[in-house]
Design a protein around this motif. Structure first.
Motif, PDB file in Angstrom:
ATOM      1  N   ALA A  59       0.817  -1.214   0.000  1.00 48.26           N
ATOM      2  CA  ALA A  59       0.000   0.000   0.000  1.00 48.26           C
ATOM      3  C   ALA A  59       0.851   1.264   0.000  1.00 48.26           C
ATOM      4  N   ASN A  60       1.903   1.277   0.846  1.00 46.88           N
ATOM      5  CA  ASN A  60       2.734   2.479   0.938  1.00 46.88           C
ATOM      6  C   ASN A  60       3.473   2.790  -0.365  1.00 46.88           C
ATOM      7  N   MET A  61       3.730   1.779  -1.180  1.00 50.70           N
ATOM      8  CA  MET A  61       4.424   2.040  -2.440  1.00 50.70           C
ATOM      9  C   MET A  61       3.591   2.974  -3.322  1.00 50.70           C
ATOM     10  N   ILE A  62       2.283   2.784  -3.296  1.00 48.25           N
ATOM     11  CA  ILE A  62       1.402   3.623  -4.100  1.00 48.25           C
ATOM     12  C   ILE A  62       1.127   4.955  -3.414  1.00 48.25           C
ATOM     13  N   THR A  63       0.829   4.924  -2.112  1.00 50.58           N
ATOM     14  CA  THR A  63       0.528   6.181  -1.428  1.00 50.58           C
ATOM     15  C   THR A  63       1.745   7.100  -1.381  1.00 50.58           C
ATOM     16  N   TYR A  64       2.946   6.533  -1.336  1.00 49.23           N
ATOM     17  CA  TYR A  64       4.144   7.359  -1.331  1.00 49.23           C
ATOM     18  C   TYR A  64       4.321   8.096  -2.658  1.00 49.23           C
ATOM     19  N   ALA A  65       3.807   7.529  -3.702  1.00 50.91           N
ATOM     20  CA  ALA A  65       3.912   8.176  -5.012  1.00 50.91           C
ATOM     21  C   ALA A  65       2.795   9.193  -5.249  1.00 50.91           C
ATOM     22  N   THR A  66       1.661   8.999  -4.606  1.00 49.99           N
ATOM     23  CA  THR A  66       0.491   9.834  -4.908  1.00 49.99           C
ATOM     24  C   THR A  66       0.157  10.856  -3.823  1.00 49.99           C
ATOM     25  N   TYR A  67       0.731  10.701  -2.648  1.00 45.93           N
ATOM     26  CA  TYR A  67       0.440  11.620  -1.542  1.00 45.93           C
ATOM     27  C   TYR A  67       1.741  12.133  -0.925  1.00 45.93           C
ATOM     28  N   ASP A  68       1.573  13.104  -0.057  1.00 48.72           N
ATOM     29  CA  ASP A  68       2.713  13.588   0.715  1.00 48.72           C
ATOM     30  C   ASP A  68       2.304  13.624   2.185  1.00 48.72           C
ATOM     31  N   MET A  69       3.307  13.672   3.076  1.00 49.73           N
ATOM     32  CA  MET A  69       3.089  13.672   4.521  1.00 49.73           C
ATOM     33  C   MET A  69       3.957  14.748   5.152  1.00 49.73           C
ATOM     34  N   GLY A 106       3.601  27.074  -0.958  1.00 53.73           N
ATOM     35  CA  GLY A 106       3.434  26.804  -2.383  1.00 53.73           C
ATOM     36  C   GLY A 106       3.055  25.389  -2.760  1.00 53.73           C
ATOM     37  N   VAL A 107       2.493  24.622  -1.817  1.00 52.88           N
ATOM     38  CA  VAL A 107       2.105  23.244  -2.131  1.00 52.88           C
ATOM     39  C   VAL A 107       0.661  23.207  -2.602  1.00 52.88           C
ATOM     40  N   LYS A 108       0.451  22.562  -3.736  1.00 54.86           N
ATOM     41  CA  LYS A 108      -0.897  22.381  -4.277  1.00 54.86           C
ATOM     42  C   LYS A 108      -1.191  20.897  -4.460  1.00 54.86           C
ATOM     43  N   PHE A 109      -2.467  20.568  -4.364  1.00 56.94           N
ATOM     44  CA  PHE A 109      -2.902  19.217  -4.677  1.00 56.94           C
ATOM     45  C   PHE A 109      -2.954  19.039  -6.184  1.00 56.94           C
ATOM     46  N   ALA A 110      -3.081  17.802  -6.620  1.00 56.85           N
ATOM     47  CA  ALA A 110      -3.192  17.526  -8.058  1.00 56.85           C
ATOM     48  C   ALA A 110      -4.397  18.240  -8.669  1.00 56.85           C
ATOM     49  N   SER A 111      -5.410  18.497  -7.850  1.00 58.42           N
ATOM     50  CA  SER A 111      -6.620  19.202  -8.320  1.00 58.42           C
ATOM     51  C   SER A 111      -6.361  20.674  -8.592  1.00 58.42           C
ATOM     52  N   GLY A 112      -5.263  21.202  -8.050  1.00 59.43           N
ATOM     53  CA  GLY A 112      -4.980  22.628  -8.142  1.00 59.43           C
ATOM     54  C   GLY A 112      -5.320  23.373  -6.874  1.00 59.43           C
ATOM     55  N   GLY A 207      -4.236  13.641  -3.650  1.00 59.49           N
ATOM     56  CA  GLY A 207      -3.046  14.046  -2.922  1.00 59.49           C
ATOM     57  C   GLY A 207      -2.239  15.119  -3.597  1.00 59.49           C
ATOM     58  N   SER A 208      -1.060  15.389  -3.013  1.00 61.14           N
ATOM     59  CA  SER A 208      -0.135  16.394  -3.546  1.00 61.14           C
ATOM     60  C   SER A 208       1.197  15.751  -3.897  1.00 61.14           C
ATOM     61  N   GLY A 209       1.210  14.423  -4.041  1.00 66.61           N
ATOM     62  CA  GLY A 209       2.446  13.707  -4.326  1.00 66.61           C
ATOM     63  C   GLY A 209       2.918  13.863  -5.757  1.00 66.61           C
ATOM     64  N   PRO A 210       4.037  13.247  -6.104  1.00 65.52           N
ATOM     65  CA  PRO A 210       4.641  13.385  -7.433  1.00 65.52           C
ATOM     66  C   PRO A 210       3.779  12.813  -8.561  1.00 65.52           C
ATOM     67  N   PHE A 211       2.908  11.835  -8.220  1.00 69.51           N
ATOM     68  CA  PHE A 211       2.050  11.211  -9.229  1.00 69.51           C
ATOM     69  C   PHE A 211       0.600  11.255  -8.785  1.00 69.51           C
ATOM     70  N   LYS A 212      -0.278  10.995  -9.715  1.00 72.69           N
ATOM     71  CA  LYS A 212      -1.705  10.869  -9.405  1.00 72.69           C
ATOM     72  C   LYS A 212      -2.220   9.574 -10.019  1.00 72.69           C
ATOM     73  N   SER A 522       8.058   1.739   1.873  1.00 67.40           N
ATOM     74  CA  SER A 522       7.392   2.099   0.623  1.00 67.40           C
ATOM     75  C   SER A 522       7.834   1.224  -0.550  1.00 67.40           C
ATOM     76  N   LYS A 523       8.647   0.174  -0.258  1.00 66.91           N
ATOM     77  CA  LYS A 523       9.149  -0.714  -1.317  1.00 66.91           C
ATOM     78  C   LYS A 523       9.939   0.115  -2.328  1.00 66.91           C
ATOM     79  N   ILE A 524       9.614   0.013  -3.613  1.00 69.22           N
ATOM     80  CA  ILE A 524      10.315   0.834  -4.601  1.00 69.22           C
ATOM     81  C   ILE A 524       9.881   2.289  -4.444  1.00 69.22           C
ATOM     82  N   GLN A 525      10.859   3.184  -4.366  1.00 69.34           N
ATOM     83  CA  GLN A 525      10.544   4.611  -4.309  1.00 69.34           C
ATOM     84  C   GLN A 525      10.231   5.087  -5.729  1.00 69.34           C
ATOM     85  N   LEU A 526       8.975   4.972  -6.103  1.00 68.75           N
ATOM     86  CA  LEU A 526       8.568   5.222  -7.489  1.00 68.75           C
ATOM     87  C   LEU A 526       8.929   6.623  -7.965  1.00 68.75           C
ATOM     88  N   ALA A 527       8.791   7.598  -7.093  1.00 66.06           N
ATOM     89  CA  ALA A 527       9.022   8.985  -7.498  1.00 66.06           C
ATOM     90  C   ALA A 527      10.488   9.295  -7.743  1.00 66.06           C
TER      91      ALA A 527
END
Length: 533
Positions: A59-69, A106-112, A207-212, A522-527
């Motif tokens: 789970a963390n492999m995907i959330t780490y790419a799509t969200y931030d903490m 200056g942090v924005k979500f993927a939605s803007g 989220g505001s991570g590197p990917f959506k 997070s397994k593979i750090q996708l970002a």
């Protein structure tokens, strides 16, 4: 004979060309020309992509790419989470219970939508009120507040030396609260029954991570695309495709052909097929995942396995070095409940096996002639090592001291409730930490989560519980190490467990990829992956 017009033939040829291009664009070699897509082959256990519910190994492999903490793990360094949405100006008061986190500008979500402290507070309160699998991560929080739009204050019930590590888990992913409220999400006290956000988050991320997230077909394929609003630095990877490929041999074949870029679910046996391949790099990383035997401490359930002398005889009869050889390069032998990488971790002494002493203990327990017991070893594997193979090894080892083991290999899903309810006499199980700190391992203490599953009561074990309480809040690393080692020594030979192996992670990647970092959270750090230009 059916006739085809020239126009139809041209269209068919064009369609074939487009299909071939599409297939190439989804493969490792095919992406080399575009430098945009990475394809991963794996056998995951993903059940949901909602950070408030996601609890599975990948789970963390995907959330780490799509969200931030507020904090996150970088690269392979799992012991030292770094500030992410917060800044280096974060602080902890003298009581060691009040954390103040100024937020990055200056942090924005993927939605803007702009990310503010209200989003952080909403996200944490949602997890607290969902009372789901991730609840343990937030259980120590007394309150979470937003003094202003760019500050978050979290007050704990008591000091917790593992709190920053917990902050780096998917339970603390910050969600776009405006978007979530529009799609059924709530942080209300009754969120456990009223929140409808999971259905939305299984289709797209918030989220505001590197990917959506752009699509997910459970058990088949997941697709991530670069978040154009990401505040941080991005690599040249535009898209990541995760393909569910249960068979590791198939992963190997697809990697060799360039149809995938990473084969994530391999083992010591089949990794040899890739040795000598010029286009592939084999990687080994450490994990905190351990396999162990659980011997039920209730004589009505465990029978002879509930006897302390039998439990120690079992530990002494096991050929740990043989298990380590079976597991392959990178395997270690934990002394007790604390894996390598955690404070104060100790390995099992070399040549620990002592069959003669084990026989003496069996005689002392009244089982000189032995007994028969069923070992439940599910049809499952840990980092590519099949539980059935481990079970057969245990079966052979215990035969030397008169214990006749009948091996039972049901499907993993069929034994989970029995395991959690403490209904299995003799069980092979694994443990993958929810967060990477010794505090997580205290679940094995008598009366705690795994202790209850072994029917190991807290009564009469004040010394272990006192040590556990010291470990939880101790900020001094030297003292914490001392407490950790005392606890391991006490439990190594006086508990209803036999810790067997700490498993390594073996995987393979295409040499066209750079920065393929692995950590056990997070397994593979996708970002962090990039493609060679």
């Amino acid at each position: 004979m059916k006739k085809f017009s020239l126009r139809r033939l041209i269209c068919a040829a064009l369609a074939g060309t487009l299909l071939a291009a599409s297939l190439a664009g989804c493969s490792g070699q095919g992406t080399g020309s575009t430098g945009k897509t990475v394809v991963i082959g794996a056998a995951t256990d993903l059940k949901t992509l909602d950070p408030g519910h996601a609890y599975e190994v990948y789970a963390n492999m995907i959330t780490y790419a799509t969200y931030d903490m507020l904090f996150r793990i970088e690269g392979s360094d799992i012991e030292n989470p770094k500030p992410s949405l917060t800044t280096d100006a974060w602080s902890l008061d003298d009581s060691r219970t009040v954390y103040t986190f100024p937020l990055r500008e200056g942090v924005k979500f993927a939605s803007g939508n702009e990310l503010t402290s209200a989003d952080v507070v909403w996200s944490i309160k949602r997890v607290m009120n969902l009372k789901s699998n991730t609840a343990a991560h937030v259980a120590g929080i007394k309150s979470v507040e937003a003094p202003d739009a760019k500050t978050v204050k979290i007050t704990l019930k008591e000091p917790d030396a593992s709190f920053l590590t917990k902050l780096a888990s998917n339970a603390f992913c910050v969600l776009d609260s405006k978007l979530m409220k529009e799609n059924g999400g709530t942080d209300a006290e009754d969120a456990a029954s009223t929140d409808k956000g999971q259905a939305y988050l299984d289709k797209q991320s918030a989220g505001s991570g590197p990917f959506k997230l752009t699509s997910w077909v459970k058990g088949s394929e997941l697709v991530l695309e670069k978040n154009p609003n990401y505040w941080g630095t991005s690599t040249n990877v535009e898209k990541i495709i995760l393909k569910e490929i249960p068979d590791s041999n198939t992963q190997i074949q697809m990697l060799d052909k360039g149809e995938i870029d990473i084969a994530l679910t391999l083992n010591a046996d089949n990794i040899a097929q890739l040795k000598g391949k010029n286009n592939v790099e084999i990687k080994t990383a450490s994990t905190a995942v351990c396999t162990f035997l659980l011997m039920n401490n209730d004589s009505k359930i465990g029978g002879p396995m509930a006897n302390a002398d039998v439990q120690q005889a079992v530990r002494l009869a096991i050929d740990y070095q043989g298990l380590k050889t079976m597991c392959g390069e990178g395997a270690t032998l934990p002394w007790s409940i604390v894996p390598q990488g955690f404070v104060g971790a100790k390995n099992r002494p070399d040549n620990y096996q002592n069959v003669e002493k084990a026989k003496e203990l069996m005689k002392k327990a009244g089982y000189e002639k032995g007994f028969e017991i069923t070992l439940t070893a599910a049809n499952f594997d840990t980092e590519g090592m099949k539980w059935g193979d481990i079970g057969q090894k245990i079966q052979n080892d215990l035969k030397q001291i008169g214990i006749t083991v009948k091996l039972e290999t049901p499907e993993f899903s069929n034994i989970l409730d029995q395991y959690r309810n403490g209904e299995i006499p003799f069980l092979l199980m694994h443990w993958s930490p929810d967060y990477y700190d010794i505090n997580n391992q205290l679940a094995f203490l008598p009366g705690d989560t795994v202790g209850e599953r072994a029917k190991w009561s807290a009564e009469g074990h004040d010394d272990l519980i006192e040590l556990g309480n010291k470990i939880i809040g101790e900020a001094d690393k030297e003292k914490r190490t001392q407490y950790s080692q005392e606890l391991q020594d006490k439990m190594a030979e006086n508990s209803p467990y036999a810790f067997l192996l700490q498993h390594p992670k073996t995987f393979a990647v295409s040499k066209t990829l750079n920065n393929v970092a692995y950590n056990d959270l997070s397994k593979i750090q996708l970002a962090e992956i990039s493609i060679a230009e």
